[in-house]
Design an enzyme around this catalytic site. Sequence first.
Site, PDB file in Angstrom:
ATOM      1  N   SER A   1       0.898  -0.869   0.208  1.00 34.43           N
ATOM      2  CA  SER A   1       0.100  -0.163   0.458  1.00 34.43           C
ATOM      3  C   SER A   1       0.765   1.295  -0.147  1.00 34.43           C
ATOM      4  O   SER A   1       1.044   2.198  -0.659  1.00 34.43           O
ATOM      5  CB  SER A   1      -1.091   0.082   1.141  1.00 34.43           C
ATOM      6  OG  SER A   1      -1.921  -1.475   1.597  1.00 34.43           O
TER       7      SER A   1
ATOM      8  N   GLU B   1      16.477  -4.189  -1.982  1.00 37.72           N
ATOM      9  CA  GLU B   1      17.246  -2.735  -1.095  1.00 37.72           C
ATOM     10  C   GLU B   1      16.228  -3.591   0.140  1.00 37.72           C
ATOM     11  O   GLU B   1      17.027  -2.915   1.177  1.00 37.72           O
ATOM     12  CB  GLU B   1      17.362  -1.497  -1.648  1.00 37.72           C
ATOM     13  CG  GLU B   1      17.615  -0.627  -1.225  1.00 37.72           C
ATOM     14  CD  GLU B   1      18.961  -0.723  -0.452  1.00 37.72           C
ATOM     15  OE1 GLU B   1      19.076  -1.506   0.466  1.00 37.72           O
ATOM     16  OE2 GLU B   1      19.911  -0.064  -1.208  1.00 37.72           O
TER      17      GLU B   1
ATOM     18  N   VAL C   1      16.702  -5.949   3.710  1.00 34.62           N
ATOM     19  CA  VAL C   1      17.558  -5.200   4.457  1.00 34.62           C
ATOM     20  C   VAL C   1      18.072  -3.630   5.095  1.00 34.62           C
ATOM     21  O   VAL C   1      17.879  -3.014   4.352  1.00 34.62           O
ATOM     22  CB  VAL C   1      18.962  -6.084   3.997  1.00 34.62           C
ATOM     23  CG1 VAL C   1      19.781  -5.928   5.581  1.00 34.62           C
ATOM     24  CG2 VAL C   1      18.763  -7.184   3.945  1.00 34.62           C
TER      25      VAL C   1
ATOM     26  N   GLU D   1       5.734  -8.702  15.182  1.00 34.96           N
ATOM     27  CA  GLU D   1       3.843  -9.266  13.903  1.00 34.96           C
ATOM     28  C   GLU D   1       3.779 -10.120  15.657  1.00 34.96           C
ATOM     29  O   GLU D   1       4.124 -10.220  16.659  1.00 34.96           O
ATOM     30  CB  GLU D   1       4.215 -10.032  13.283  1.00 34.96           C
ATOM     31  CG  GLU D   1       5.455  -9.847  12.188  1.00 34.96           C
ATOM     32  CD  GLU D   1       5.670 -10.357  10.902  1.00 34.96           C
ATOM     33  OE1 GLU D   1       5.140 -11.020   9.946  1.00 34.96           O
ATOM     34  OE2 GLU D   1       7.023 -10.063  10.280  1.00 34.96           O
TER      35      GLU D   1
ATOM     36  N   LYS E   1      19.796 -11.246   7.435  1.00 33.34           N
ATOM     37  CA  LYS E   1      20.467  -9.818   6.864  1.00 33.34           C
ATOM     38  C   LYS E   1      21.451  -9.747   6.416  1.00 33.34           C
ATOM     39  O   LYS E   1      21.819  -9.547   5.690  1.00 33.34           O
ATOM     40  CB  LYS E   1      19.290  -9.372   7.757  1.00 33.34           C
ATOM     41  CG  LYS E   1      17.863  -8.649   7.568  1.00 33.34           C
ATOM     42  CD  LYS E   1      17.522  -7.558   8.580  1.00 33.34           C
ATOM     43  CE  LYS E   1      15.441  -7.112   8.500  1.00 33.34           C
ATOM     44  NZ  LYS E   1      15.250  -6.583   8.615  1.00 33.34           N
TER      45      LYS E   1
END
Lengths: 434, 434
Positions: A16, A129, A132, A190, A205
């Site tokens: 979004s 991009e 990380v 989360e 990462k």
Amino acid sequence: MPKTKVAIVGMGTVGSGVARLLLDHGDRTARHAGRVLWLEKAVVRDLSKARAAELPEGVLTDDLDEVLNDPEITVVAQLIGGLEPARTIMLQLLEAGKDIVTANKALLAEHGPELFERARELGRSIAFEASVAGGIPIITNISQCLSANQTLSLEGILNGTSNFIVTQMDVQGMAYEQAVRLAQEKGYAEADPTMDVDGTDAAQKLAILAHLAFGAHASWADIPRVGIDQLDPEDLRFARELGYRIKLLATAHLDDAGLELHVAPTLVRAGTPLAEVQDAFNAVRVVGDAVGPVFYHGLGAGQMPTASAVVADIIDTAVGRTRLTFQTLELFSPVGPPRVRLRAFDELPGRYYLRLHVDDSPGVLGKITGALGRHNVSIASVIQHEPDDRADRNTVPLVVMTHEAPEGAASGAADQIEALPEVVGNVVRLRVKV
Amino acid sequence: MPKTKVAIVGMGTVGSGVARLLLDHGDRTARHAGRVLWLEKAVVRDLSKARAAELPEGVLTDDLDEVLNDPEITVVAQLIGGLEPARTIMLQLLEAGKDIVTANKALLAEHGPELFERARELGRSIAFEASVAGGIPIITNISQCLSANQTLSLEGILNGTSNFIVTQMDVQGMAYEQAVRLAQEKGYAEADPTMDVDGTDAAQKLAILAHLAFGAHASWADIPRVGIDQLDPEDLRFARELGYRIKLLATAHLDDAGLELHVAPTLVRAGTPLAEVQDAFNAVRVVGDAVGPVFYHGLGAGQMPTASAVVADIIDTAVGRTRLTFQTLELFSPVGPPRVRLRAFDELPGRYYLRLHVDDSPGVLGKITGALGRHNVSIASVIQHEPDDRADRNTVPLVVMTHEAPEGAASGAADQIEALPEVVGNVVRLRVKV
Ligand SMILES: NC(=O)c1ccc[n+]([C@@H]2O[C@H](COP(=O)([O-])OP(=O)(O)OC[C@H]3O[C@@H](n4cnc5c(N)ncnc54)[C@H](OP(=O)(O)O)[C@@H]3O)[C@@H](O)[C@H]2O)c1
Ligand SMILES: NC(=O)c1ccc[n+]([C@@H]2O[C@H](COP(=O)([O-])OP(=O)(O)OC[C@H]3O[C@@H](n4cnc5c(N)ncnc54)[C@H](OP(=O)(O)O)[C@@H]3O)[C@@H](O)[C@H]2O)c1
């Protein structure tokens, strides 16, 4: 002005945000790309669900084929989380001739080699991009801006959720569970924050950055990692007394013996830039052999910082820069053997903070120093704190700071100390950043 | 593997560093460029002078024509300082079909429009990462990595020499002249450091960044600037007492009224990242409307950090990325009118630190607050320090911190205060970063 048709697959938080940047700021992206970036389609699972971006008539669809079968759509931002159907959709998009932009580091960590190989075979590119460090453009900085350097070390606070939780515990004195709940309320964590707090996300990462910066073929699962889920507020307090903060640090360090890689809660000297990274911010410190130290600090996640990275990738892809970079990118690349040897965790040098509770009786300290001595771990300082009463035993907390010693030796000594009858509970051992 | 032939013109500090990276690390640059970067020629004035890089037989020459007339040399690092012959040589190189990489910000500040226009006409590119902030890749970050953003503000410590001098004065208590000499000994300051310490160099860099980040058509000469050459150690001390450091800050700030641009010694709250930038380091803080704040810190100059930026540009140019970026680069570009209005200095809002010495007599403070009041400058705090004896008068140093007021009002009030008979010497007025 030429036009590039773009699609988004997955209209959640990030999707979004990307739609909003493309729709509300078309002038800006057109100026920087030299072409109109036209949002043609946004694919969702459930057409009836409310979306955080208002889309023009005809853009929203639940049919991926509308993207796959439209040859004019050349760039697709794939913003579904998790492994499946993200992996399958990504392969379908590549086969259909699309260049991909993604923010899904879990997918790259797990299926990166397969996806990159397929993209290379098909002459397509994958830009990542946003996968990380959110708003910090660390991927472009390492793979392009610092490309004249041999990276010597890289240290990062790469998981914003963990950093937020540790900051709340450290600065506000919150309990771990309370801090996790606040992180969830604020949208940083989360519903199931396991991968964030157990070090998995930071290791994924770090694996990507270690590939890019050192040519290391490191799978995230092989990177030794400890999360913040076991962190005791007592250690945050003791660390503070000693002039340190505790941060979940991802570390890569190259020397003649090879590459050191790990993720762990680490004591970082207060007042240094990494120690002062607060809340959901991320930071990365890179040392290159020519450029010296370069430090980056920015928001680690969130809708618009992440969308900023995704849209920069969309522009780079539409313009053609991504294709050029992707050709020589040292990531999931089959070209030749790894350029560095990964060091075994046991042999890694480190300084350590050991914290334990011992019976307040004579002779204990001698046994502890004895165990350390037998493993050749020498002591930098010992601090005995005020006695505390736990489990009916009169114990005192003891903090030992060591000089540099191999990880294996420190861990062996800690195990032996933990087995001493005078030691109550477990021995906490944390790395100290040198 | 394909090969790109490269030349260096000007083998001083930076040129020698670039030669060393190309010659000693050819494997590295080849890996990142996907092609061999072959140093074909290095042009100097005086063949007999010793160079800091060992060059293979036949590379060194004092004849620019060997570069101009060799069509195989496609990328040239132009590393002569100053305006002439740098400008003429750059034009000759462009006419001869070369893409240029340069570190010369003085040349760009003065002749950028002419050089960029010629490059655009000829279908060539000019890369200039090394011209601003040395080891911090701020040019690529603004023009590529953050391109999805409208930049809202940009603050930087862009002159390493000034920051080194101020750090020595502040932390070591050195006198200004002594700090300048040390900077020269360490190679941070040139024999004539005027352009560094009077704010010119920082204004030239800010002009380039303001073009890129805001589409502002600002000539460096129009940017209001104050250097550190008049900085009084007394103010460093008082600022410290108040919880601030003084830094030579380059500021760009956008709001509805337009773009604020200036370079000035500024009080920055201690403990914030910009305040803690030490020695010859540079730092830039950018706020984008999507990404939020991003902070960069690295070495501002020096042989190898600057060479790192030059070689990254050589790679980008050889690979073809620079050509793509240059096409849409909003710098010295004739495309349309400026996108932002530059605000007049007098109307700029700011908080101020005023320091003066006054007769230790009743009624003085009333006159000072009266002068401020007449200009609608309201006072946040007043600190009267211990009396000091100067010029046979019994005076006290007075520090006034103001609330926000327009620059013109603050300057008018300061002038009126300076004219009071009770005020001895001049009124020092410094901006306070909000
Ligand atoms: N949020 C951040 O700050 C952040 C930062 C960096 C990276 N990322 C990464 O970015 C990715 C997206 O994150 P997010 O926060 O945006 O997640 P999210 O809010 O959960 O959104 C994921 C979206 O994918 C959609 N989706 C799932 N399966 C689909 C299918 N088969 N077809 C079409 N759409 C499907 C979901 O649709 P429904 O809405 O219909 O359920 C949902 O809208 C993840 O990989 C995440 O790790 C996120
Ligand atoms: N040094 C830094 O840290 C730094 C950082 C950022 C940017 N820069 C910029 O980089 C540029 C170079 O700086 P620098 O420090 O390397 O300067 P430098 O050490 O003074 O070197 C300049 C070189 O240009 C050569 N030169 C002058 N005229 C020439 C001509 N007609 N033909 C061929 N060579 C000629 C000089 O030759 P001779 O040796 O024969 O006199 C000298 O070697 C400047 O624009 C500077 O502002 C420097």
